[in-house]
Design a protein around this motif. Sequence first.
Motif, PDB file in Angstrom:
ATOM      1  N   ILE A 111      39.888  62.775  56.453  1.00 29.55           N
ATOM      2  CA  ILE A 111      39.599  61.343  56.583  1.00 29.55           C
ATOM      3  C   ILE A 111      38.166  61.099  56.123  1.00 29.55           C
ATOM      4  O   ILE A 111      37.233  61.718  56.653  1.00 29.55           O
ATOM      5  CB  ILE A 111      39.765  60.865  58.032  1.00 29.55           C
ATOM      6  N   MET A 112      38.015  60.240  55.139  1.00 27.69           N
ATOM      7  CA  MET A 112      36.680  59.945  54.610  1.00 27.69           C
ATOM      8  C   MET A 112      36.565  58.481  54.236  1.00 27.69           C
ATOM      9  O   MET A 112      37.564  57.824  53.942  1.00 27.69           O
ATOM     10  CB  MET A 112      36.394  60.795  53.364  1.00 27.69           C
ATOM     11  N   GLN A 113      35.348  57.979  54.223  1.00 24.99           N
ATOM     12  CA  GLN A 113      35.093  56.648  53.676  1.00 24.99           C
ATOM     13  C   GLN A 113      35.246  56.725  52.150  1.00 24.99           C
ATOM     14  O   GLN A 113      35.106  57.795  51.566  1.00 24.99           O
ATOM     15  CB  GLN A 113      33.693  56.187  54.077  1.00 24.99           C
ATOM     16  N   PRO A 114      35.547  55.609  51.500  1.00 27.40           N
ATOM     17  CA  PRO A 114      35.784  55.626  50.048  1.00 27.40           C
ATOM     18  C   PRO A 114      34.493  55.728  49.246  1.00 27.40           C
ATOM     19  O   PRO A 114      33.621  54.870  49.357  1.00 27.40           O
ATOM     20  CB  PRO A 114      36.481  54.279  49.797  1.00 27.40           C
ATOM     21  N   TYR A 115      34.370  56.782  48.445  1.00 22.52           N
ATOM     22  CA  TYR A 115      33.167  56.998  47.636  1.00 22.52           C
ATOM     23  C   TYR A 115      33.451  56.693  46.157  1.00 22.52           C
ATOM     24  O   TYR A 115      34.577  56.786  45.691  1.00 22.52           O
ATOM     25  CB  TYR A 115      32.680  58.443  47.771  1.00 22.52           C
ATOM     26  N   PHE A 116      32.371  56.388  45.439  1.00 23.33           N
ATOM     27  CA  PHE A 116      32.442  56.032  44.026  1.00 23.33           C
ATOM     28  C   PHE A 116      32.252  57.283  43.163  1.00 23.33           C
ATOM     29  O   PHE A 116      31.172  57.865  43.147  1.00 23.33           O
ATOM     30  CB  PHE A 116      31.371  54.984  43.704  1.00 23.33           C
ATOM     31  N   THR A 158      37.835  50.693  57.689  1.00 20.41           N
ATOM     32  CA  THR A 158      37.683  49.687  58.748  1.00 20.41           C
ATOM     33  C   THR A 158      36.407  49.890  59.562  1.00 20.41           C
ATOM     34  O   THR A 158      36.303  49.439  60.693  1.00 20.41           O
ATOM     35  CB  THR A 158      38.899  49.714  59.692  1.00 20.41           C
ATOM     36  N   VAL A 159      35.442  50.598  58.976  1.00 21.75           N
ATOM     37  CA  VAL A 159      34.130  50.770  59.610  1.00 21.75           C
ATOM     38  C   VAL A 159      33.075  50.070  58.754  1.00 21.75           C
ATOM     39  O   VAL A 159      33.351  49.625  57.643  1.00 21.75           O
ATOM     40  CB  VAL A 159      33.790  52.266  59.791  1.00 21.75           C
ATOM     41  N   GLN A 160      31.876  49.992  59.269  1.00 19.74           N
ATOM     42  CA  GLN A 160      30.816  49.225  58.600  1.00 19.74           C
ATOM     43  C   GLN A 160      30.418  49.826  57.254  1.00 19.74           C
ATOM     44  O   GLN A 160      30.244  51.036  57.119  1.00 19.74           O
ATOM     45  CB  GLN A 160      29.596  49.152  59.513  1.00 19.74           C
ATOM     46  N   PHE A 161      30.278  48.969  56.265  1.00 14.45           N
ATOM     47  CA  PHE A 161      29.810  49.367  54.937  1.00 14.45           C
ATOM     48  C   PHE A 161      28.325  49.698  54.987  1.00 14.45           C
ATOM     49  O   PHE A 161      27.530  48.976  55.606  1.00 14.45           O
ATOM     50  CB  PHE A 161      30.047  48.226  53.945  1.00 14.45           C
ATOM     51  N   GLN A 162      27.946  50.796  54.343  1.00  9.55           N
ATOM     52  CA  GLN A 162      26.541  51.190  54.241  1.00  9.55           C
ATOM     53  C   GLN A 162      26.061  50.940  52.813  1.00  9.55           C
ATOM     54  O   GLN A 162      26.534  51.590  51.884  1.00  9.55           O
ATOM     55  CB  GLN A 162      26.384  52.671  54.611  1.00  9.55           C
ATOM     56  N   ARG A 163      25.163  50.005  52.649  1.00  6.03           N
ATOM     57  CA  ARG A 163      24.768  49.578  51.301  1.00  6.03           C
ATOM     58  C   ARG A 163      24.140  50.707  50.491  1.00  6.03           C
ATOM     59  O   ARG A 163      24.430  50.864  49.304  1.00  6.03           O
ATOM     60  CB  ARG A 163      23.807  48.386  51.402  1.00  6.03           C
ATOM     61  N   LYS A 164      23.293  51.507  51.099  1.00 10.70           N
ATOM     62  CA  LYS A 164      22.669  52.618  50.377  1.00 10.70           C
ATOM     63  C   LYS A 164      23.474  53.880  50.671  1.00 10.70           C
ATOM     64  O   LYS A 164      23.056  54.746  51.439  1.00 10.70           O
ATOM     65  CB  LYS A 164      21.207  52.775  50.792  1.00 10.70           C
ATOM     66  N   SER A 165      24.628  53.970  50.053  1.00 12.17           N
ATOM     67  CA  SER A 165      25.519  55.099  50.316  1.00 12.17           C
ATOM     68  C   SER A 165      26.271  55.472  49.054  1.00 12.17           C
ATOM     69  O   SER A 165      26.192  54.793  48.030  1.00 12.17           O
ATOM     70  CB  SER A 165      26.510  54.732  51.425  1.00 12.17           C
ATOM     71  N   TRP A 166      27.059  56.555  49.145  1.00 16.35           N
ATOM     72  CA  TRP A 166      27.871  57.005  48.017  1.00 16.35           C
ATOM     73  C   TRP A 166      29.085  56.110  47.816  1.00 16.35           C
ATOM     74  O   TRP A 166      29.848  56.318  46.870  1.00 16.35           O
ATOM     75  CB  TRP A 166      28.312  58.447  48.237  1.00 16.35           C
ATOM     76  N   MET A 167      29.289  55.121  48.649  1.00 19.66           N
ATOM     77  CA  MET A 167      30.427  54.219  48.479  1.00 19.66           C
ATOM     78  C   MET A 167      30.316  53.397  47.203  1.00 19.66           C
ATOM     79  O   MET A 167      31.331  52.976  46.643  1.00 19.66           O
ATOM     80  CB  MET A 167      30.543  53.269  49.677  1.00 19.66           C
ATOM     81  N   LYS A 168      29.102  53.160  46.741  1.00 20.00           N
ATOM     82  CA  LYS A 168      28.910  52.300  45.581  1.00 20.00           C
ATOM     83  C   LYS A 168      28.126  52.950  44.439  1.00 20.00           C
ATOM     84  O   LYS A 168      27.838  52.297  43.437  1.00 20.00           O
ATOM     85  CB  LYS A 168      28.223  50.991  45.994  1.00 20.00           C
ATOM     86  N   ARG A 169      27.791  54.210  44.570  1.00 18.83           N
ATOM     87  CA  ARG A 169      27.016  54.842  43.505  1.00 18.83           C
ATOM     88  C   ARG A 169      27.182  56.355  43.534  1.00 18.83           C
ATOM     89  O   ARG A 169      27.638  56.928  44.523  1.00 18.83           O
ATOM     90  CB  ARG A 169      25.538  54.489  43.632  1.00 18.83           C
TER      91      ARG A 169
END
Length: 234
Positions: A5-10, A31-42
């Motif tokens: 189980i992992m958050q969605p990374y880019f 369904t957890v809080q988005f972290q702006r400075k994270s691997w989710m978007k970069r």
Amino acid sequence: MRVAIMQPYFFPYIGYFSLLQAADMFVILDTVQFQRKSWMKRNKIITFKGGSTYIELPVKKAPLDTLINQIVINNEIDWKTTLFSQLLVYKKAPFYNETINTVNSVLNEDTNKLVDINKNILLEISNYLRLDCEIVVFSEMKIKVEDVNSADEWALNISKALNATEYINPPGGVSFFNKQKYKDSNIELKFIKNKLRQYKQFHFNFIPGLSMIDVMMFNSKEEIRTMLTDYDEI
């Protein structure tokens, strides 16, 4: 059943895909809080001069407590052109064409949701590498999960709801998870640490842990599949 189980990374690094290789089911926790400075978007790739730089998915501004599945891509920015321009650094890489075709397939999806594009990244690369793992988005699963009382119980309670026998996680969670909770629920808790095997990145000094794009540019499917299993279980 082995669950990860992992958050969605880019375009995540190879260790993320080691989880997919090892798991029967991979749950994207959205369904957890988005972290702006994270691997989710970069993520990171090499540069023309050596070293590394970010490739980035621009997202629209949102309140700090916004959930991941509510994050919207800012498609008013021509980020795809920028991304492909950055990937020209790999033009002479041995598997450039195959990799660019896979990236093209990912970016051809018409969506404005971060979760959708990051899920598509996993699907396309898993298909390219022939990984046999079911990939699902948590918010779409419609399963009943016990209330979460602490951050480490998200994975535990989802695993219980799925009747998992094993839960696997990257090594960063070793100090975070309460192992006794998993033992009490008859779920084996394991951590896998990819060894980040060195490979040739042109004439540059090797930089480990870059985006999977970098791995794909320089290695065949067969080589990557071997690299995915090159990890220690903790």
